[in-house]
Enzyme design. Structure first.
Site, PDB file in Angstrom:
ATOM      1  N   HIS A  19       7.270  -0.048   5.620  1.00 38.30           N
ATOM      2  CA  HIS A  19       7.362   0.118   4.167  1.00 38.30           C
ATOM      3  C   HIS A  19       8.771  -0.270   3.748  1.00 38.30           C
ATOM      4  CE1 HIS A  19       4.825   2.268   0.940  1.00 38.30           C
ATOM      5  NE2 HIS A  19       4.214   1.216   1.390  1.00 38.30           N
ATOM      6  N   HIS A  54       0.978  -9.929   2.818  1.00 40.41           N
ATOM      7  CA  HIS A  54       0.843  -8.524   3.174  1.00 40.41           C
ATOM      8  C   HIS A  54      -0.597  -8.179   3.560  1.00 40.41           C
ATOM      9  CE1 HIS A  54       2.193  -4.348   3.039  1.00 40.41           C
ATOM     10  NE2 HIS A  54       1.096  -4.054   2.392  1.00 40.41           N
TER      11      HIS A  54
END
Lengths: 762, 225
Positions: free
Chosen positions: A113, A67
């Site tokens: 998200h 990430h």
């Protein structure tokens, strides 16, 4: 400013500090437990020349996570074109910044998200919006537009049925986006929502934000950067107090979703739009005159990422004292404070001489602010709690020192199955069925939950081909849209990525906007499986070659990997956010027909059996080969249309997408509340169902005043764009004829009923 | 002649303040933002309370904001002939401050709703300098964007009907008597749920809202002469 919450006692800090040093074996075991790969652990030990402390390991685990580091894709992303004369900030900045002329620049970026939204739809989506808005603010831009690209499972899979008409997941996500965006006061102007059973276990929630800043034309520069500089300058913590929410969320986002994902709920952050709003106003009005030097949003890996990246970017050292960090919960361990992903926080570097006025500025907005460190000589970030040292690491090793991972790629991918022979479908009935599909039908029941007009910029909002926003007090504007279809990428990731670019180009052209830059949100499965890694590489290759053909840069974006669930991987889904320039917003065509308009079809009618929504619907399968993409032809078409819009000749336009010519025309009719009668010369031996309903590219419907038809046709011939005078708008039915036979005839009322039945509602 | 001053109150969480500023300017006022925790400046001819989510509206909408120092000064401002405009959250604040009667409940059906609404001018509008320039029965297209705009008067729909200065042509939120806007007995205070400040340019969908700001400007400029 002291925090009212109990700090960890000195004795406890000393005890924790004493446990920081681990033996060889314990250290390696902890590294493995934190999902650091053995080679990464070796690399850390070698680079440091010692074993990392316990907290340092956690810092590495966060910063080396997929990430934060993009370690599996960075070498591929490096191949994308990133520069252009209008680009003021590109990848690596918080958001891309593009000069749009007349003294303005647009900051824009898309971000995913997905994992948080799968676990906790409302908060996952809300914090997705909050996070992307902070990226825009960090560039010094005032946010003015939000778009979202949502992918859910089929209605049944998410519990969405005609009655009670909503699934908790869709409802949670939409309400989360609305809850944050409406309250902070940024208009939601578009995006897309698609439904496909392959997203059932792992929905996609991508949010794109755009903001305006002044640039050039004698305006003081408002563009911000994140480079720490100036020994002795102070590090200012601003915003919400730090809690235990979202600790190591970055690492969570870098794993596949499992059956026990509910146990991950503590990794999901909680959004507070009121805090976000106060913070936004305080940060945007915190100018260099007040001491502002550099700015970074605290997102993934919180204060760790912000401090390390700012120090690394400025090639300086930084000292952080965790005792000065405002806390929301008692007795937080240093590691928790460092890696918390509590929302609504920024880190600034400020002039050492401006401390009191900076603190006063933020306090006057009701925002917490605290000096928590300073810029020091050297290249190391040192994190202390009082006198106890928990982190002492070279900033660059943490920020950029990860090992790029070149996961093996499959040599080839399975080719998509062709369609089996099937009898010609009834075009009219199939069109009505298509309009009833949740991804094609009316989304207004969802989009009405979003404030679309706040800020007084919205010229075109949701339900249009692309959003158009006006620059303050000017005729000039910019356009935004999101494109990308997982189903096409599943059939051919290279072509699917190029189709996403083509769709964006076309959608922008339909509002008279010239494409100038994109932001890419790449949603992919696990790179550790060779076939998926190959798909990732193919998507990026498709974007690279496509952008080079178009001469358009990517200015930022996001890669989300490991989008898998026990139900399997998602199809590779690049969400391309396209930014276009509009020279005069008064000329922007609508996506609605008016009676009396002439209808032109730009592009070539096709009828070969390529992957198409209608065929999958009729056959109840997922197959079909991805359609060919010709970006040169697409660009010629788009440039032609934009030119004609600027000449004031185009009143309405809509690109052909899912559901083909007939669906696009039906939507133009639905928006305008009038019918249309057109004639299509089908190619020899062509089937009417394919020609009318197939998902072909490089095609656009144009509505114009009859007197412009000759000029449009002449200009099209000169530009080498196929153009057909197809018919006229008016009446109360949609009728498409072949040269000899009728292809379809449907009453407008029937279209309206079907469109409203799509069953997407809250 | 000195330009008429318009003051836009900014509460923490207000988000329509900048739009309201632009609308006042477009109508000829000299507008400026004023943070609502400070007392009302005496020179204001008009005070605007913008839309938004003051203090997050985590409690009853407008409740906390109604206690602000600037709101406390509104009564005196009206007594000396000043005008007040509360839009959306601003209306909720005026109601919470007891400057307008009734209450705003959760929409029926529930949920935030954004749309271009059509409202109609009623005879009651003639009592207000904000709306006096509009013809009774005239229709305006104004955006709505709210989750708690369902107007309720404790004395019932009849009373709401008498108070309504603008009514929705299609009731979007369950308001009694389709009330979209109301005034105090002096007509100087206008509370309106739709957003006239977002309807000042036909390129953005409607310029109908400008007439409300222009009406106030003309009323005050006329009085000044």
């Amino acid at each position: 400013m002291s925090s009212p919450i109990a700090q960890l006692s000195e004795t406890a800090v000393a005890q924790q500090a004493a446990q920081e040093r681990l033996g060889d074996e314990a250290c390696a075991a902890l590294a493995a437990q934190l999902n650091l790969l053995p080679q990464e652990f070796d690399h850390i030990v070698q680079s440091l020349g010692r074993l990392p402390r316990r907290t340092e390991l956690a810092v590495f685990a966060g910063m080396y996570s997929e990430h934060c580091s993009y370690k599996s894709t960075r070498h591929l992303l490096a191949t994308l074109p990133k520069t252009g004369p209008r680009v003021l900030a590109g990848p690596g900045a918080h958001a891309g910044v593009v000069d749009v002329g007349e003294g303005y620049a647009v900051a824009f970026k898309i971000e995913s998200h997905n994992h948080p939204s799968a676990v906790e739809p409302y908060q996952g989506a809300a914090t997705g919006v909050g996070g992307i808005l902070r990226d825009i603010i960090a560039q010094g831009a005032r946010p003015c537009a939000l778009l979202d690209a949502l992918c859910f499972g089929t209605p049944q899979a998410v519990g969405l049925a005609l009655a009670p008409r909503h699934g908790p997941q869709v409802k949670g996500v939409v309400q989360g986006i609305a809850g944050y965006g409406n309250a902070i006061g940024v208009a939601n102007v578009g995006g897309k929502t698609s439904f496909d059973r392959r997203y059932a276990g792992n929905p996609l929630v991508n949010a794109l934000a755009a903001g305006l800043l002044r640039h050039g034309h004698g305006h003081p520069e408002t563009l911000r950067h994140a480079r720490a500089a100036g020994l002795g300058n102070k590090v200012l913590y601003v915003g919400a107090a730090t809690g235990r929410d979202g600790i190591l969320g970055a690492a969570f986002a870098s794993e596949e979703l499992g059956d026990n994902t509910q146990a991950s709920r503590p990794h999901v952050q909680v959004g507070d739009p009121f805090a976000g709003k106060k913070l936004m106003e305080a940060c945007l009005s915190f100018t260099p005159e007040l001491g502002m030097l550099a700015c970074q949003d605290m997102g993934a890996c919180g204060i760790t990422c912000a401090s390390v990246e700012m120090a690394a970017a400025g090639s300086v050292g930084m000292r952080i004292d965790l005792q000065a960090v405002p806390l929301r919960e008692a007795n937080m361990a240093p590691q928790e404070i460092l890696l918390s992903e509590s929302q609504e926080r920024f880190l600034f570097v400020i002039d050492a001489g401006c401390v009191s006025q900076a603190l006063h500025h933020f306090h006057s907005y009701g925002v917490l602010a605290s000096i928590c460190g300073e810029v020091v000589a050297g290249d190391r970030v040192c994190v202390q709690h009082g006198n106890a040292v928990f982190v002492d690491l070279p900033a660059k090793l943490v920020a950029d020192g990860f090992l790029p991972l070149h996961w093996p790629q499959a040599d080839s991918l399975p080719t998509a199955l062709p369609y089996p022979p099937f009898a010609q479908a009834d075009v009219g009935q199939t069109l009505l069925q298509l309009l009833r599909m949740p991804g094609l039908g009316d989304l207004q029941p969802l989009t009405q939950r979003y404030d679309q007009s706040i800020g007084c910029r919205t010229v075109r909002g949701p339900s249009q081909c692309a959003a158009v926003l006006r620059l303050p007090g000017l005729q000039r504007g910019f356009a935004l849209c999101i494109s990308g279809r997982g189903a096409v990428c599943a059939a051919d990731p290279f072509l699917g990525a190029q189709a996403a670019l083509a769709d964006g180009l076309r959608d922008l052209a339909c509002v008279g906007a010239e494409l100038v830059a994109i932001t890419d949100g790449l949603n992919m499965a696990s790179p550790q499986r060779p076939a998926e890694m190959r798909r990732i590489a193919e998507v990026i290759r498709g974007l690279k070659e496509g952008l080079e053909t178009l001469g358009v840069p990517v200015t930022g974006g996001n890669v989300s990997l490991y989008n898998e669930s026990p139900q399997g991987p998602i199809p590779p889904t690049p969400q391309v956010g396209s930014l276009g320039l509009v020279t005069d917003v008064a000329q922007v065509p609508t996506a609605a027909l008016q009676p009396g308009q002439s209808l032109l079809l730009l592009g070539k009618v096709c009828s070969d059996p390529v992957l198409s929504t209608f065929a999958n619907l009729v056959l109840q399968v997922d197959c079909g080969a991805a359609p060919h993409v010709d970006l040169v032809a697409e660009q010629r078409l788009a440039n032609f249309l934009v030119g004609q819009v600027r000449l004031g000749r185009v009143a309405a336009a809509r690109g052909i997408g899912r559901g083909g010519l007939a669906t696009a025309l039906a939507k133009l009719c639905l928006q305008g509340g009038c019918g249309a009668q057109v004639t299509l010369p089908l190619p020899e031996g062509a089937r009417a169902d394919w020609a009318a309903l197939g998902d072909y590219a490089a095609l656009i419907w144009v509505g114009c005043a009859p007197e412009f038809v000759p000029a449009l046709l002449t200009a099209a011939a000169q530009a080498g764009v196929p153009a057909l005078q197809a018919g006229t708008a008016g009446g109360s039915r949609l009728q498409i004829d072949g040269v000899a036979d009728a292809i379809l005839a449907v009453e407008l009322e029937a279209l309206q009923t079907a469109y409203a039945q799509a069953g997407v509602g809250l | 002649m000195k330009r008429l001053q318009a003051v836009v109150l900014s509460f923490p969480g207000s988000n329509g303040d900048r739009d309201l500023l632009e609308a006042f300017a477009a109508a000829g006022f000299a507008p400026r933002l004023h943070r609502a925790h400070e007392p009302l400046p005496p020179e204001a001819a008009v005070v605007g309370l913008p839309g938004g989510f003051s203090y997050g509206d985590y409690w009853r909408a407008g409740m906390l904001a109604s206690q602000a120092a600037a709101v406390a000064g509104l009564k005196a401002h009206v007594a000396k002939g000043g005008l007040v405009l509360g839009i959306c959250n601003g209306l909720q604040i005026l109601v919470e401050a007891d400057l307008l009667p009734g209450a705003l409940r959760t929409n029926a059906p529930p949920g935030f709703v954004h749309a271009m609404a059509v409202v109609e001018v009623t005879p009651a509008a003639q009592a207000s300098p904000w709306l006096r320039g509009l013809a009774v029965g005239q229709r305006l297209r104004l955006p709505i964007a709210h989750g708690e705009g369902n107007y309720f008067h404790p004395q019932g729909a009849k009373r709401a009907q008498a108070l309504a200065a603008l009514t929705y042509v299609h009731n979007p939120n369950g308001s009694q008597a389709s009330l979209a806007a109301l005034c105090d007995p002096t007509g100087q205070i206008l509370g309106i749920m739709p957003h006239p400040e977002r309807a000042i340019d036909s390129l953005l969908g409607s310029a109908d809202g400008l007439q409300i700001f222009a009406g106030a400007y003309q009323a005050l400029a006329g009085a000044q002469r």
